[in-house]
Design a protein around this motif. Structure first.
Motif, PDB file in Angstrom:
ATOM      1  N   ASN A 220     113.539  88.082 -32.432  1.00  0.00           N
ATOM      2  CA  ASN A 220     112.725  87.378 -33.427  1.00  0.00           C
ATOM      3  C   ASN A 220     112.715  85.867 -33.188  1.00  0.00           C
ATOM      4  OD1 ASN A 220     110.938  87.579 -35.603  1.00  0.00           O
ATOM      5  ND2 ASN A 220     112.523  87.019 -37.087  1.00  0.00           N
ATOM      6  N   SER A 221     112.839  85.468 -31.937  1.00  0.00           N
ATOM      7  CA  SER A 221     112.794  84.042 -31.579  1.00  0.00           C
ATOM      8  C   SER A 221     112.277  83.916 -30.156  1.00  0.00           C
ATOM      9  CB  SER A 221     114.185  83.402 -31.689  1.00  0.00           C
ATOM     10  OG  SER A 221     115.084  84.002 -30.782  1.00  0.00           O
ATOM     11  N   VAL A 222     111.841  82.712 -29.804  1.00  0.00           N
ATOM     12  CA  VAL A 222     111.342  82.486 -28.446  1.00  0.00           C
ATOM     13  C   VAL A 222     112.517  82.219 -27.516  1.00  0.00           C
ATOM     14  CG1 VAL A 222     109.119  81.610 -29.240  1.00  0.00           C
ATOM     15  CG2 VAL A 222     111.012  80.017 -28.890  1.00  0.00           C
ATOM     16  N   PRO A 223     112.403  82.604 -26.234  1.00  0.00           N
ATOM     17  CA  PRO A 223     113.542  82.460 -25.327  1.00  0.00           C
ATOM     18  C   PRO A 223     113.842  81.018 -24.927  1.00  0.00           C
ATOM     19  CG  PRO A 223     111.618  83.289 -24.154  1.00  0.00           C
ATOM     20  CD  PRO A 223     111.261  83.282 -25.615  1.00  0.00           C
ATOM     21  N   PHE A 224     112.808  80.173 -24.861  1.00  0.00           N
ATOM     22  CA  PHE A 224     113.004  78.782 -24.461  1.00  0.00           C
ATOM     23  C   PHE A 224     111.767  77.986 -24.833  1.00  0.00           C
ATOM     24  CE2 PHE A 224     111.853  81.378 -20.732  1.00  0.00           C
ATOM     25  CZ  PHE A 224     110.587  80.895 -20.480  1.00  0.00           C
ATOM     26  N   GLY A 225     111.927  76.681 -24.873  1.00  0.00           N
ATOM     27  CA  GLY A 225     110.820  75.786 -25.143  1.00  0.00           C
ATOM     28  C   GLY A 225     110.443  74.987 -23.906  1.00  0.00           C
ATOM     29  N   VAL A 226     109.408  74.178 -24.022  1.00  0.00           N
ATOM     30  CA  VAL A 226     108.941  73.378 -22.889  1.00  0.00           C
ATOM     31  C   VAL A 226     110.042  72.443 -22.395  1.00  0.00           C
ATOM     32  CG1 VAL A 226     107.288  71.614 -22.171  1.00  0.00           C
ATOM     33  CG2 VAL A 226     106.539  73.494 -23.640  1.00  0.00           C
ATOM     34  N   SER A 227     110.776  71.829 -23.318  1.00  0.00           N
ATOM     35  CA  SER A 227     111.821  70.880 -22.935  1.00  0.00           C
ATOM     36  C   SER A 227     112.971  71.545 -22.202  1.00  0.00           C
ATOM     37  CB  SER A 227     112.358  70.163 -24.180  1.00  0.00           C
ATOM     38  OG  SER A 227     112.910  71.103 -25.093  1.00  0.00           O
ATOM     39  N   ASP A 228     113.109  72.873 -22.338  1.00  0.00           N
ATOM     40  CA  ASP A 228     114.203  73.589 -21.675  1.00  0.00           C
ATOM     41  C   ASP A 228     113.936  73.808 -20.197  1.00  0.00           C
ATOM     42  OD1 ASP A 228     115.750  73.921 -24.029  1.00  0.00           O
ATOM     43  OD2 ASP A 228     114.470  75.604 -24.632  1.00  0.00           O
ATOM     44  N   ILE A 229     112.682  73.813 -19.787  1.00  0.00           N
ATOM     45  CA  ILE A 229     112.366  74.139 -18.392  1.00  0.00           C
ATOM     46  C   ILE A 229     111.722  72.993 -17.624  1.00  0.00           C
ATOM     47  CG2 ILE A 229     112.174  76.605 -18.890  1.00  0.00           C
ATOM     48  CD1 ILE A 229     109.139  76.305 -18.835  1.00  0.00           C
ATOM     49  N   PHE A 230     111.167  72.001 -18.312  1.00  0.00           N
ATOM     50  CA  PHE A 230     110.552  70.885 -17.600  1.00  0.00           C
ATOM     51  C   PHE A 230     111.490  69.689 -17.555  1.00  0.00           C
ATOM     52  CE2 PHE A 230     106.666  73.280 -18.369  1.00  0.00           C
ATOM     53  CZ  PHE A 230     105.973  73.058 -17.194  1.00  0.00           C
ATOM     54  N   PRO A 231     111.517  68.980 -16.430  1.00  0.00           N
ATOM     55  CA  PRO A 231     112.407  67.825 -16.311  1.00  0.00           C
ATOM     56  C   PRO A 231     111.967  66.676 -17.202  1.00  0.00           C
ATOM     57  CG  PRO A 231     110.978  67.978 -14.397  1.00  0.00           C
ATOM     58  CD  PRO A 231     110.736  69.220 -15.203  1.00  0.00           C
ATOM     59  N   GLY A 232     112.892  65.753 -17.450  1.00  0.00           N
ATOM     60  CA  GLY A 232     112.609  64.635 -18.329  1.00  0.00           C
ATOM     61  C   GLY A 232     111.757  63.559 -17.678  1.00  0.00           C
TER      62      GLY A 232
END
Length: 560
Positions: free
Chosen positions: A476-488
């Motif tokens: 019932n939740s998403v596995p990851f967000g954009v900030s979790d996989i894209f570099p800063g």
């Protein structure tokens, strides 16, 4: 089963497979430099495009579905349950592992007849073409005979056996091909080029088979009737006969994946189908050598990671399959498995995206120099240079798609696989439409690479949507967000600055012109390379200080 231990073993297996690919590819890279100088573009195009397409078609259609299904159901030492049940499951899996060799014989005959009919007159007119084609088919059958042992090694996570077999196989294949080509050139007429490559391929298959056989001499190569049927007594007719040899659920899953592999094979090998159709043999040779070099990163890094991800996700998410009702311990284990899988997938995507950004940035800048080293002069006038440039942009899509498809193939139900099969028909149409459109725009053989980018983009969107639905359903939740996989922004800023500085220096010092004149060891070129290395290290350092340390710390915490 201990999920953290599984993650540690998976990373250990990934390191072994990457090590295998790295060592073998370095060796074969050196010898390939000699191969492409000994073989004409026409002969190399026949071998690397048409014969490779023949053997890959046989192997892929015969074994891919069974391989993927067995990764899900192969019993593990730590699995709960009594010994007799585990022995029954092991017998069922061993029977299923023999199917590719049996299926492979008729598939080989059909593929030989189809290719013998469809081969161009230019290809058939080469010396000993039919003999070489037959040897490639024999090599495919021998390799399929190794499937029971390969599947057992993968099911039991015995990566060392596979590393030894495939490593020695690749080295033997390349060394024998090189020696045979040298002998052919020494004889003066160069009539045995195709046979030399074919002998290398059959040597690879024999070495793999012999090493597997030495490590697993007790394995059977034909299915045997089980002591007790694997399915309820109400199963009737031909299904009852199958139930005497296989677990019907696993058999059905493997057949579903095999049917899907027909479409998937076209998407994987579609470029070879099309380039063999619309390009002369000379340009097929240029395309083949460009793809071999362009896919070096994919074969060394991305392919082993994708294979290990299939094993890892198949094992760790076995807790989350089926109904979620049960004891509190079972539900807690399922939640833990899902959390670990989510973290592993987001970490994988994060690292792949960073590597892809670096590959695109520095690859596009330094490819003109690298090409002068990699390509013999006669290949510089083929389609190889433009295909290599296109491949630089293909790498990011290839890497991200690999991780997501590994997750999908490890967790998808038969209904999910059927849905994906229908979508794959759409991908096929999209690929063909894109390839024809890009070719009409004058992009030549590079249009096939750009069409693959369009195709992979669609597949990434599909598997990403599936991944989010899967975790939404179970957690019932998403596995990851954009900030979790894209570099800063700091890392991206460093990359942009590096690209600008290197580009300005390239134009100022006329680096491309110097490299084309083969002045590769002139001071401006060497300083330009040194600048790129320094900028690349700076980008890696910024990533490490801002993100990398946290990623590595998370992985260490999981595997501790």
């Amino acid at each position: 089963m201990d999920n953290d231990g599984l993650l540690e073993r998976s990373f250990s297996s990934a390191r072994s497979l990457i090590g295998l690919q790295l060592v073998s590819r370095i060796f074969t890279f050196v010898l390939n430099q000699g191969l492409v100088r000994l073989a004409s573009p026409q002969a190399y195009g026949t071998v690397a495009v048409q014969f490779e397409l023949l053997i890959n078609t046989i192997l892929f259609l015969s074994r891919e579905g069974v391989r993927n299904s067995l990764l899900r159901v192969w019993p593990q030492q730590g699995d709960a349950g009594n010994d007799s049940k585990r022995a029954q499951q092991l017998a069922q899996c061993s029977n299923l592992a023999t199917v590719p060799a049996m299926v492979g014989i008729p598939v080989t005959l059909l593929a030989l007849m189809a290719y013998g009919y469809a081969a161009s007159e230019d290809a058939r007119s080469q010396p000993f073409f039919r003999i070489a084609m037959f040897i490639y088919a024999v090599a495919a059958v021998i390799e399929l005979c190794s499937e029971p042992m390969h599947n057992r090694a993968m099911g039991e996570a015995r990566t060392s056996v596979r590393v030894r077999a495939e490593g020695l196989g690749i080295l033997s294949k390349t060394a024998l091909t090189y020696l045979a080509l040298l002998l052919d050139r020494h004889l003066g007429e160069q009539k045995f080029t195709l046979v030399a490559f074919a002998l290398g391929q059959v040597t690879y298959s024999l070495v793999i088979f012999i090493i597997y056989l030495v490590d697993m001499p007790d394995l059977r190569f034909l299915p045997v009737r089980l002591s007790q049927a694997s399915s309820p007594s109400f199963v009737a007719g031909r299904y009852r006969l199958l139930a005497n040899f296989f677990d019907l659920n696993a058999f059905y899953l493997s057949m579903t994946m095999t049917l899907q592999s027909f479409v998937k094979h076209f998407l994987t090998e579609g470029d070879k189908f099309l380039v063999s159709y619309w390009s002369p043999l000379r340009d097929q040779g240029g395309y083949a050598i460009a793809v071999n070099y362009g896919s070096l990163i994919a074969r060394v890094v991305f392919q082993p990671i994708e294979e290990i991800c299939r094993v890892y996700f198949s094992r760790v998410l076995s807790f989350a399959r089926g109904p979620t009702r049960g004891s509190s311990n079972d539900m807690s284990a399922a939640r833990s498995a899902l959390k670990q899988a989510s973290d592993a997938l987001s970490t994988l995507l994060s690292i792949q995206i960073v590597l892809s950004i670096l590959a695109v940035t520095f690859g596009s800048l330094y490819l003109p120099i690298v090409m002068q080293i990699l390509l013999p002069r006669r290949y510089l006038t083929t389609s190889a240079p433009q295909v290599l440039f296109a491949w630089v942009w293909y790498i990011p899509f290839l890497s991200v798609n690999g991780g997501l498809e590994a997750f999908h193939s490890s967790t998808a139900s038969p209904d999910d696989l059927r849905e994906q099969s229908w979508w794959m028909f759409g991908y096929s149409g999209l690929y063909i439409l894109a390839a024809i459109s890009f070719h009409e725009l004058g992009l030549g053989d590079a249009s096939l690479v750009y069409a693959n980018i369009v195709n992979l983009s669609a597949r990434i969107l599909f598997t990403m949507a599936f991944t989010f639905r899967y975790f939404k359903k179970h957690t019932n939740s998403v596995p990851f967000g954009v900030s979790d996989i894209f570099p800063g922004w700091r890392f991206l800023g460093t990359v942009v600055v590096s690209y600008a500085v290197i580009s300005v220096n390239e134009k100022k010092q006329h680096i491309v012109e110097l490299s084309r004149s083969r002045a590769l060891f002139s001071v401006p070129v060497l300083l330009h390379i040194l600048m790129g290395g320094s900028m690349g290290l700076a980008c890696v350092a910024v990533w490490w200080l801002t993100i990398g340390r946290r990623v590595v710390a998370k992985l260490k915490a999981k595997t501790a």
